[in-house]
Design a protein around this motif. Sequence first.
Motif, mmCIF file in Angstrom:
data_model
loop_
_atom_site.group_PDB
_atom_site.id
_atom_site.type_symbol
_atom_site.label_atom_id
_atom_site.label_comp_id
_atom_site.label_asym_id
_atom_site.label_seq_id
_atom_site.Cartn_x
_atom_site.Cartn_y
_atom_site.Cartn_z
ATOM 1 N N MET A 1 -86.474 61.250 -6.587
ATOM 2 C CA MET A 1 -87.140 61.435 -5.326
ATOM 3 C C MET A 1 -86.775 60.263 -4.411
ATOM 4 S SD MET A 1 -91.210 61.554 -4.472
ATOM 5 C CE MET A 1 -91.628 60.216 -5.529
ATOM 6 N N ILE A 2 -86.374 60.561 -3.216
ATOM 7 C CA ILE A 2 -86.013 59.538 -2.237
ATOM 8 C C ILE A 2 -87.287 59.043 -1.555
ATOM 9 C CG2 ILE A 2 -84.849 59.087 -0.051
ATOM 10 C CD1 ILE A 2 -82.670 61.033 -0.977
ATOM 11 N N PHE A 3 -87.490 57.726 -1.554
ATOM 12 C CA PHE A 3 -88.643 57.157 -0.867
ATOM 13 C C PHE A 3 -88.237 56.137 0.188
ATOM 14 C CE2 PHE A 3 -88.288 55.337 -5.128
ATOM 15 C CZ PHE A 3 -87.900 54.042 -4.817
ATOM 16 N N CYS A 4 -86.985 55.691 0.187
ATOM 17 C CA CYS A 4 -86.488 54.822 1.255
ATOM 18 C C CYS A 4 -85.535 55.665 2.096
ATOM 19 C CB CYS A 4 -85.765 53.600 0.706
ATOM 20 S SG CYS A 4 -85.030 52.575 2.009
ATOM 21 N N HIS A 5 -86.043 56.130 3.214
ATOM 22 C CA HIS A 5 -85.229 57.006 4.056
ATOM 23 C C HIS A 5 -84.228 56.213 4.892
ATOM 24 C CE1 HIS A 5 -87.416 60.550 2.882
ATOM 25 N NE2 HIS A 5 -88.508 59.820 2.947
ATOM 26 N N CYS A 6 -84.491 54.945 5.129
ATOM 27 C CA CYS A 6 -83.560 54.115 5.914
ATOM 28 C C CYS A 6 -82.241 53.928 5.173
ATOM 29 C CB CYS A 6 -84.176 52.754 6.215
ATOM 30 S SG CYS A 6 -85.672 52.820 7.218
ATOM 31 N N ALA A 7 -82.314 53.677 3.856
ATOM 32 C CA ALA A 7 -81.115 53.419 3.057
ATOM 33 C C ALA A 7 -80.817 54.549 2.067
ATOM 34 C CB ALA A 7 -81.261 52.106 2.295
ATOM 35 N N VAL A 8 -81.619 55.607 2.102
ATOM 36 C CA VAL A 8 -81.488 56.756 1.210
ATOM 37 C C VAL A 8 -81.467 56.292 -0.250
ATOM 38 C CG1 VAL A 8 -80.293 58.925 0.784
ATOM 39 C CG2 VAL A 8 -80.141 57.880 3.033
ATOM 40 N N GLU B 1 -81.809 55.317 -8.148
ATOM 41 C CA GLU B 1 -81.134 54.069 -7.792
ATOM 42 C C GLU B 1 -81.910 52.858 -8.302
ATOM 43 O OE1 GLU B 1 -79.594 57.288 -5.399
ATOM 44 O OE2 GLU B 1 -81.662 56.594 -5.610
ATOM 45 N N VAL B 2 -83.241 52.929 -8.243
ATOM 46 C CA VAL B 2 -84.057 51.839 -8.767
ATOM 47 C C VAL B 2 -83.872 51.734 -10.282
ATOM 48 C CG1 VAL B 2 -86.414 50.978 -9.103
ATOM 49 C CG2 VAL B 2 -85.734 51.938 -6.895
ATOM 50 N N ALA B 3 -83.865 52.866 -10.969
ATOM 51 C CA ALA B 3 -83.649 52.851 -12.419
ATOM 52 C C ALA B 3 -82.282 52.260 -12.763
ATOM 53 C CB ALA B 3 -83.773 54.270 -12.986
ATOM 54 N N ASP B 4 -81.267 52.617 -11.996
ATOM 55 C CA ASP B 4 -79.931 52.053 -12.216
ATOM 56 C C ASP B 4 -79.933 50.542 -12.011
ATOM 57 O OD1 ASP B 4 -78.972 54.598 -12.744
ATOM 58 O OD2 ASP B 4 -78.069 54.856 -10.747
ATOM 59 N N ALA B 5 -80.643 50.077 -10.989
ATOM 60 C CA ALA B 5 -80.723 48.639 -10.717
ATOM 61 C C ALA B 5 -81.420 47.907 -11.861
ATOM 62 C CB ALA B 5 -81.453 48.383 -9.402
ATOM 63 N N VAL B 6 -82.478 48.508 -12.412
ATOM 64 C CA VAL B 6 -83.190 47.898 -13.540
ATOM 65 C C VAL B 6 -82.282 47.842 -14.759
ATOM 66 C CG1 VAL B 6 -85.118 48.181 -15.163
ATOM 67 C CG2 VAL B 6 -85.481 48.503 -12.704
ATOM 68 N N ARG B 7 -81.569 48.910 -15.026
ATOM 69 C CA ARG B 7 -80.630 48.911 -16.163
ATOM 70 C C ARG B 7 -79.527 47.880 -15.975
ATOM 71 N NH1 ARG B 7 -81.966 54.465 -16.304
ATOM 72 N NH2 ARG B 7 -80.381 55.011 -14.785
ATOM 73 N N ALA B 8 -79.205 47.580 -14.712
ATOM 74 C CA ALA B 8 -78.174 46.578 -14.410
ATOM 75 C C ALA B 8 -78.732 45.153 -14.439
ATOM 76 C CB ALA B 8 -77.543 46.867 -13.057
ATOM 77 N N GLY B 9 -80.052 45.007 -14.618
ATOM 78 C CA GLY B 9 -80.625 43.680 -14.769
ATOM 79 C C GLY B 9 -81.652 43.262 -13.738
ATOM 80 N N ALA B 10 -81.903 44.063 -12.711
ATOM 81 C CA ALA B 10 -82.903 43.705 -11.701
ATOM 82 C C ALA B 10 -84.293 43.748 -12.325
ATOM 83 C CB ALA B 10 -82.837 44.658 -10.521
ATOM 84 N N ARG B 11 -85.097 42.713 -12.070
ATOM 85 C CA ARG B 11 -86.442 42.648 -12.631
ATOM 86 C C ARG B 11 -87.508 42.360 -11.589
ATOM 87 N NH1 ARG B 11 -84.010 44.894 -15.795
ATOM 88 N NH2 ARG B 11 -83.766 44.537 -18.014
ATOM 89 N N THR B 12 -87.109 42.153 -10.336
ATOM 90 C CA THR B 12 -88.074 41.911 -9.263
ATOM 91 C C THR B 12 -87.807 42.876 -8.119
ATOM 92 O OG1 THR B 12 -86.700 40.307 -8.078
ATOM 93 C CG2 THR B 12 -88.133 39.444 -9.826
ATOM 94 N N VAL B 13 -88.807 43.021 -7.241
ATOM 95 C CA VAL B 13 -88.641 43.888 -6.075
ATOM 96 C C VAL B 13 -87.493 43.375 -5.218
ATOM 97 C CG1 VAL B 13 -89.744 44.691 -3.952
ATOM 98 C CG2 VAL B 13 -91.043 44.656 -6.078
ATOM 99 N N ALA B 14 -87.410 42.064 -5.047
ATOM 100 C CA ALA B 14 -86.341 41.490 -4.225
ATOM 101 C C ALA B 14 -84.967 41.804 -4.809
ATOM 102 C CB ALA B 14 -86.522 39.978 -4.093
ATOM 103 N N GLN B 15 -84.828 41.711 -6.121
ATOM 104 C CA GLN B 15 -83.543 42.022 -6.757
ATOM 105 C C GLN B 15 -83.185 43.494 -6.584
ATOM 106 O OE1 GLN B 15 -84.363 40.641 -10.729
ATOM 107 N NE2 GLN B 15 -83.499 38.608 -10.324
ATOM 108 N N ARG C 1 -91.774 48.964 -5.807
ATOM 109 C CA ARG C 1 -92.503 48.212 -6.834
ATOM 110 C C ARG C 1 -93.047 49.124 -7.924
ATOM 111 N NH1 ARG C 1 -97.954 44.665 -6.216
ATOM 112 N NH2 ARG C 1 -97.896 43.833 -8.309
ATOM 113 N N ARG C 2 -93.620 50.246 -7.542
ATOM 114 C CA ARG C 2 -94.173 51.183 -8.529
ATOM 115 C C ARG C 2 -93.092 51.675 -9.474
ATOM 116 N NH1 ARG C 2 -93.856 56.345 -8.688
ATOM 117 N NH2 ARG C 2 -93.289 56.540 -6.494
ATOM 118 N N VAL C 3 -91.981 52.118 -8.921
ATOM 119 C CA VAL C 3 -90.891 52.648 -9.745
ATOM 120 C C VAL C 3 -90.272 51.531 -10.584
ATOM 121 C CG1 VAL C 3 -88.649 53.793 -9.678
ATOM 122 C CG2 VAL C 3 -90.463 54.547 -8.160
ATOM 123 N N LEU C 4 -90.141 50.346 -10.012
ATOM 124 C CA LEU C 4 -89.618 49.199 -10.752
ATOM 125 C C LEU C 4 -90.486 48.910 -11.972
ATOM 126 C CD1 LEU C 4 -87.874 46.585 -11.063
ATOM 127 C CD2 LEU C 4 -89.516 45.498 -9.543
#
Length: 72
Positions: free
Chosen positions: A1-8, A13-27, A46-49
């Motif tokens: 589900m898309i929740f950032c319409h500015c950057a689509v 994408e958040v799950a992919d970022a977490v699997r790549a090592g992101a652990r904070t909202v900023a990352q 933040r919720r999805v992260l």
Amino acid sequence: MIFCHCAVVGDREVADAVRAGARTVAQVCRSTGAGQQCGSCVFSVRRVLCEHVADVAASVATANPEVDVAAS
């Protein structure tokens, strides 16, 4: 589900970022582009992260169980 319409950006994408090592909202925001324009999606990021970090932690714990007793 898309929740950032500015950057689509969505939960995938958040799950992919977490699997790549992101652990904070900023990352996550830096790696996906979410939250960089209007910022209305940051709470959704933040919720999805949190959901995906918990899933990653659970899979690591299953793959590498720690000893649950103290050494004597």
